[in-house]
Scaffold this motif. Sequence first.
Motif, short mmCIF file in Angstrom:
data_model
loop_
_atom_site.label_atom_id
_atom_site.label_comp_id
_atom_site.label_asym_id
_atom_site.label_seq_id
_atom_site.Cartn_x
_atom_site.Cartn_y
_atom_site.Cartn_z
N LYS A 81 0.83 -1.22 0.00
CA LYS A 81 0.00 0.00 0.00
C LYS A 81 0.86 1.26 0.00
CE LYS A 81 -4.04 -1.77 -0.13
NZ LYS A 81 -5.03 -1.41 -1.14
N ASP A 116 -10.07 -2.45 1.16
CA ASP A 116 -10.53 -2.36 -0.23
C ASP A 116 -11.92 -2.95 -0.24
OD1 ASP A 116 -8.08 -1.40 -1.00
OD2 ASP A 116 -7.58 -3.08 -2.33
N GLU A 146 -12.10 -4.75 -6.86
CA GLU A 146 -11.99 -3.46 -6.16
C GLU A 146 -12.77 -2.31 -6.79
OE1 GLU A 146 -7.97 -2.16 -5.25
OE2 GLU A 146 -8.67 -0.11 -4.92
N GLY A 164 -10.84 2.02 -2.57
CA GLY A 164 -9.61 1.87 -1.80
C GLY A 164 -9.70 2.85 -0.64
MG MG Z 1 -6.72 0.42 -3.99
#
Ligand code: MG
Length: 427
Positions: free
Chosen positions: A323, A341, A350, A353
């Motif tokens: 990340k 997520d 996804e 986020g």
């Molecule tokens: Mg993301």
Amino acid sequence: MVFIEDVLSADYTGKTVTLRGFANSVRKGKNNIFIMLRDPTGIIQCVSHSGEAPFEEADRITRESSLEVEGTVRQDQRAEGGYELSISRIKIFGIAEPFPLKSGHNKVFLFDNRHLWFRSIRVTSVMKVRSTVFESIHSFFRENGFYEIQSPSFVGSSVEGGATLFSVDYFGRKAFLTQSWQLYAEAMVNSLWKIYTVAPSFRAEKSRTWRHLTEFWHAEAEVAFAGNDDIMDIEEKLIKYIIKGVLEKNRRELQVLKRDTTVLENTLRTPFPRMRYEEVIDLANKNGLKLDYGADLGSDEERVITSKLDVPIFSVNYPKKLKPFYHKPDPNDPSHVLCNDLLAPEGYGEIIGAGQRIDDKDTLIDRIKEEGLNQKDYEWYIDLRRYGSIPHSGFGLGVDRLVMWICKLPHIAYAVPFPRTMRRLFP
Ligand code: MG
Ligand code: ATP
């Protein structure tokens, strides 16, 4: 002004109406000409009989010509929608040259002609759903006490890492197009506490997947004193709110798109499960993948993970190295971060986020160094921790990805009016 949907839904039988639209198709016989007239709300069959005044005008109409017709509404079981208009007058706005789009074209040809393809009922239906999604995002945030606020699109440093930065010449200096509003949001959240924006973000995505655009619409929120769990609560409420709005307002469009709404309805009823990253890796491997602990999850992996789900899931607390630098390390396990997520079901993966941001100055500086970023570029951002730092969290929703899932489209480009990808800059 009367629209086609009014004529098809209310009882206009026997009445004379004036409609405007485009000729979706034209069928010419010796005695009758049938024009399927299309406006933003629907399609109605209009008929002109030989020997009647407008027949000559009707004979000039080609597919996609634009016109105004006046006529009397008749009930007719054979006509699509159950009603037909007997034309008494035609005014032509524009006669169309032979229309280049026919059924059976491939995707590239259709996107090359997006400006014309845009008129199709399927595209129009997607855009109506998209409009509801944007409307719902704004009403959700405003009903929940958020301020709408904007950040610049020209920026001097990266948010999500350098690999996807678009650089532009800024009076001889190098500037970038923003990947996210987040760093600015963290400054603004200190005064407004609950904020959101809906704006384009730009990422030079070189991996051409079915879910990446180079310019996408980003609905982002930042909340003071919220932790990772609190922000997940807000994300879940937002997604449910949007889907409820679409199910209420866009039944007809979802029908046109042949969207089975079972999963959408289930999403309204069911709490979104929260799974730790390692549980998600287990789930992936149960579904046939062979992922090591620490593997990043991309389009392909998430497609497998979510393909059998019937509700979105939160995938939380990823290993730190997966990340960006600003995520707060988990105090119980600093090798992981307090992030989440939101993965959409049916293979989409996804759509959001999110996470809690680092609120401690030294931790932030360490992470900036660890990522090899230039601390000087981030001094103003570090300042936010120098002068009265507070815990805060936020998220970014990819609106185009959400529309793609809600409409169950095969590629994100279908969810966008004029998509921008690595290969596509026209039209
Ligand atoms: Mg993301
Ligand atoms: P991915 O792993 O799919 O590349 P990401 O983790 O880089 O996405 P975030 O930085 O978390 O994306 O951005 C927040 C949200 O913005 C994502 O969840 C997604 O919905 C959306 N998004 C990110 N990049 C793109 C893109 N290139 N095209 C469309 N939407 C995007």
